[in-house]
Design an enzyme around this catalytic site. Structure first.
Site, mmCIF file in Angstrom:
data_model
loop_
_atom_site.group_PDB
_atom_site.id
_atom_site.type_symbol
_atom_site.label_atom_id
_atom_site.label_comp_id
_atom_site.label_asym_id
_atom_site.label_seq_id
_atom_site.Cartn_x
_atom_site.Cartn_y
_atom_site.Cartn_z
ATOM 1 N N TYR A 53 0.982 -1.237 0.005
ATOM 2 C CA TYR A 53 -0.047 0.080 0.134
ATOM 3 C C TYR A 53 0.998 1.412 0.040
ATOM 4 O O TYR A 53 0.391 2.359 -0.161
ATOM 5 C CB TYR A 53 -0.972 -0.049 1.141
ATOM 6 C CG TYR A 53 -1.905 -1.207 1.471
ATOM 7 C CD1 TYR A 53 -2.173 -2.085 0.416
ATOM 8 C CD2 TYR A 53 -2.331 -1.440 2.598
ATOM 9 C CE1 TYR A 53 -2.861 -3.081 0.512
ATOM 10 C CE2 TYR A 53 -3.160 -2.563 2.943
ATOM 11 C CZ TYR A 53 -3.347 -3.520 1.900
ATOM 12 O OH TYR A 53 -4.106 -4.551 2.061
ATOM 13 N N HIS A 105 1.380 -11.727 2.483
ATOM 14 C CA HIS A 105 0.300 -10.974 1.777
ATOM 15 C C HIS A 105 -0.568 -11.721 1.118
ATOM 16 O O HIS A 105 -1.954 -11.786 0.752
ATOM 17 C CB HIS A 105 0.394 -9.538 1.082
ATOM 18 C CG HIS A 105 -0.511 -8.817 0.815
ATOM 19 N ND1 HIS A 105 -0.087 -7.348 0.808
ATOM 20 C CD2 HIS A 105 -1.783 -8.791 0.578
ATOM 21 C CE1 HIS A 105 -1.502 -6.527 0.622
ATOM 22 N NE2 HIS A 105 -2.200 -7.472 0.382
HETATM 23 N N1 LIG Z 1 -5.036 -8.832 2.499
HETATM 24 C C1 LIG Z 1 -5.645 -8.179 1.214
HETATM 25 O O1 LIG Z 1 -5.267 -8.869 0.000
HETATM 26 C C2 LIG Z 1 -6.346 -7.206 1.205
HETATM 27 C C3 LIG Z 1 -7.276 -7.006 0.074
HETATM 28 C C4 LIG Z 1 -8.354 -5.745 0.189
HETATM 29 C C5 LIG Z 1 -8.312 -5.046 1.331
HETATM 30 N N2 LIG Z 1 -7.614 -5.314 2.413
HETATM 31 C C6 LIG Z 1 -7.504 -4.447 3.590
HETATM 32 O O2 LIG Z 1 -8.833 -4.320 3.896
HETATM 33 C C7 LIG Z 1 -9.196 -2.955 4.078
HETATM 34 C C8 LIG Z 1 -10.370 -2.697 3.769
HETATM 35 O O3 LIG Z 1 -10.779 -3.148 2.347
HETATM 36 P P1 LIG Z 1 -12.132 -2.845 1.737
HETATM 37 O O4 LIG Z 1 -12.070 -1.332 0.823
HETATM 38 O O5 LIG Z 1 -12.686 -3.910 0.484
HETATM 39 O O6 LIG Z 1 -13.324 -3.132 2.765
HETATM 40 P P2 LIG Z 1 -14.963 -2.589 2.904
HETATM 41 O O7 LIG Z 1 -15.122 -2.443 4.161
HETATM 42 O O8 LIG Z 1 -15.793 -3.700 1.994
HETATM 43 O O9 LIG Z 1 -15.105 -1.376 2.097
HETATM 44 C C9 LIG Z 1 -14.439 -0.033 2.531
HETATM 45 C C10 LIG Z 1 -15.083 1.026 1.791
HETATM 46 O O10 LIG Z 1 -16.563 0.986 2.366
HETATM 47 C C11 LIG Z 1 -16.794 2.475 2.361
HETATM 48 N N3 LIG Z 1 -17.568 2.873 3.676
HETATM 49 C C12 LIG Z 1 -17.174 2.915 4.909
HETATM 50 N N4 LIG Z 1 -17.973 3.133 5.696
HETATM 51 C C13 LIG Z 1 -19.159 3.230 4.997
HETATM 52 C C14 LIG Z 1 -20.482 3.409 5.381
HETATM 53 N N5 LIG Z 1 -20.745 3.888 6.547
HETATM 54 N N6 LIG Z 1 -21.233 3.637 4.315
HETATM 55 C C15 LIG Z 1 -21.048 3.360 3.214
HETATM 56 N N7 LIG Z 1 -19.715 3.245 2.766
HETATM 57 C C16 LIG Z 1 -18.755 3.087 3.517
HETATM 58 C C17 LIG Z 1 -15.617 3.438 2.506
HETATM 59 O O11 LIG Z 1 -15.732 4.342 1.106
HETATM 60 P P3 LIG Z 1 -15.196 5.858 1.911
HETATM 61 O O12 LIG Z 1 -13.727 6.011 1.767
HETATM 62 O O13 LIG Z 1 -15.867 6.584 0.739
HETATM 63 O O14 LIG Z 1 -15.949 6.140 3.018
HETATM 64 C C18 LIG Z 1 -14.421 2.119 1.796
HETATM 65 O O15 LIG Z 1 -13.968 2.729 0.898
HETATM 66 C C19 LIG Z 1 -8.169 -2.329 3.020
HETATM 67 O O16 LIG Z 1 -8.059 -0.798 3.269
HETATM 68 C C20 LIG Z 1 -6.973 -2.979 3.539
HETATM 69 O O17 LIG Z 1 -6.312 -2.615 4.682
HETATM 70 C C21 LIG Z 1 -6.632 -6.304 2.314
#
Ligand SMILES: NC(=O)c1ccc[n+]([C@@H]2O[C@H](COP(=O)([O-])OP(=O)(O)OC[C@H]3O[C@@H](n4cnc5c(N)ncnc54)[C@H](OP(=O)(O)O)[C@@H]3O)[C@@H](O)[C@H]2O)c1
Length: 303
Positions: A53, A105
């Site tokens: 990241y 990862h």
């Molecule tokens: N290990 C891996 O391969 C891997 C892969 C993917 C992700 N990750 C980790 O997991 C984290 C989260 O991943 P994800 O983005 O897929 O998670 P998610 O929880 O499915 O989605 C997060 C998104 O939800 C939105 N959000 C948050 N609160 C909200 C609400 N109350 N209402 C509506 N939308 C809301 C946010 O947008 P806004 O910013 O516009 O609020 C954010 O972009 C990443 O940042 C990373 O640290 C790890």
């Protein structure tokens, strides 16, 4: 009034806050220092980052400027390559501390036959006090089996795309994890609401439950919508929710959710989300887990 961070136990007994704020996706990835400071000031105590990241330095800066002691904040980072020792040292240098949890990862950092060696180096570094908890991410059954065979330490967690629409596919992974006490961490927990084209069959169930919870808990500190219910379902499944936001209001909302008491959802509500979710297979992050891991014969829930 001081609030108690709500946690799960890793197999070692170390506590991990059940809701993590990640800076690997969305706006949070672009403004990691600004968003990270908002998150920590709002009460988030679990930050998920990775070398990939490109913002471990931002996490170090955020933690140093938060006014909190490092011990109050659980930080995870992740290994992107198979040169383990220099990569770990780079993470520690950028963060300014040893992460509480360090994950491989993806199993694709090494050939399947070499994953064992990668894990053994992490075990050696843990033994030497150069790492704390160690775990994996995006591991399929075959990857877990390779690492578990003769392991000194089982992975503390497997961080995977986990939500109602991946449950059917994940059954063999979850069975191995239950047997070995490996905690599941969910990334992409909000996928059914944010990334599925229609929301699928779980969405009206979440809407119905949000209405019921709102009516029966008038004193909750935040409005309960489908996002809140889906995150509470993740917690009720015994799974850490690694979510994200770069938006100040939504970051503060996530912090509030992380302090909600247990058992807001009834057992029947949790079960309904689970059983409806299992009728669909839909995954957003497809590159890791769908290779050499048979998909369930299920619709994607768009019709
Ligand atoms: N290990 C891996 O391969 C891997 C892969 C993917 C992700 N990750 C980790 O997991 C984290 C989260 O991943 P994800 O983005 O897929 O998670 P998610 O929880 O499915 O989605 C997060 C998104 O939800 C939105 N959000 C948050 N609160 C909200 C609400 N109350 N209402 C509506 N939308 C809301 C946010 O947008 P806004 O910013 O516009 O609020 C954010 O972009 C990443 O940042 C990373 O640290 C790890």
């Amino acid at each position: 009034m001081s609030r108690t961070v709500q946690t799960f136990d890793l197999a070692s007994g170390v506590k991990i806050p059940w809701l993590g704020w990640g800076n690997g996706s969305g706006q949070a990835r672009n403004v990691p220092v600004q968003a990270g400071l908002i998150a920590l000031k709002a009460g988030i105590r679990h930050v998920d980052t990775a070398q990939n990241y490109l913002n471990e330095g931002a996490v170090g800066e955020t933690v140093a400027n938060s006014g909190l002691s490092k011990d109050e904040i659980f930080v995870t980072s992740k290994l992107p390559v198979n040169e383990v020792r220099p990569a770990v040292q780079e993470s520690i240098k950028k963060l300014g501390f040893i992460p509480d949890l360090f994950l491989i990862h993806s199993p694709h950092v090494a050939a399947l036959a070499d994953l064992k060696k990668t894990w053994q180096v992490l075990e050696e570094m843990k033994d030497a006090g150069e790492l704390k908890e160690i775990g994996v991410s995006n591991f399929r059954p075959q990857d877990l089996e390779v690492v578990l065979d003769g392991a000194k330490y089982q992975p503390a967690v497997n961080q995977i795309e986990y939500h109602p629409y991946t449950l059917a596919h994940l059954e063999p992974v979850l069975a191995i994890q239950a047997k070995h006490g490996i905690l599941t961490e969910s990334f992409g927990p909000l996928t059914p609401l944010l990334r599925h084209p229609t929301g699928g069959p779980v969405k009206p169930v979440l809407t119905k439950i949000a209405k019921r919870v709102t009516e029966s808990n008038p004193s909750l500190p935040i409005p309960v919508d489908e996002v809140v219910v889906l995150l509470l379902w993740t917690r009720a499944m015994g799974v850490v929710a690694v979510t994200a936001s770069g938006n100040e209001e939504r970051i503060k909302l996530l912090a509030e959710i992380s302090y909600l008491p247990e058992n807001i959802l009834t057992k029947e509500e949790v079960q309904e989300i689970t059983s409806v979710g299992k009728t669909v297979h839909f995954r957003h992050y497809r590159e890791h887990m769908e290779k050499d891991f048979a998909l369930p014969d299920l619709p994607d829930g768009t019709t």
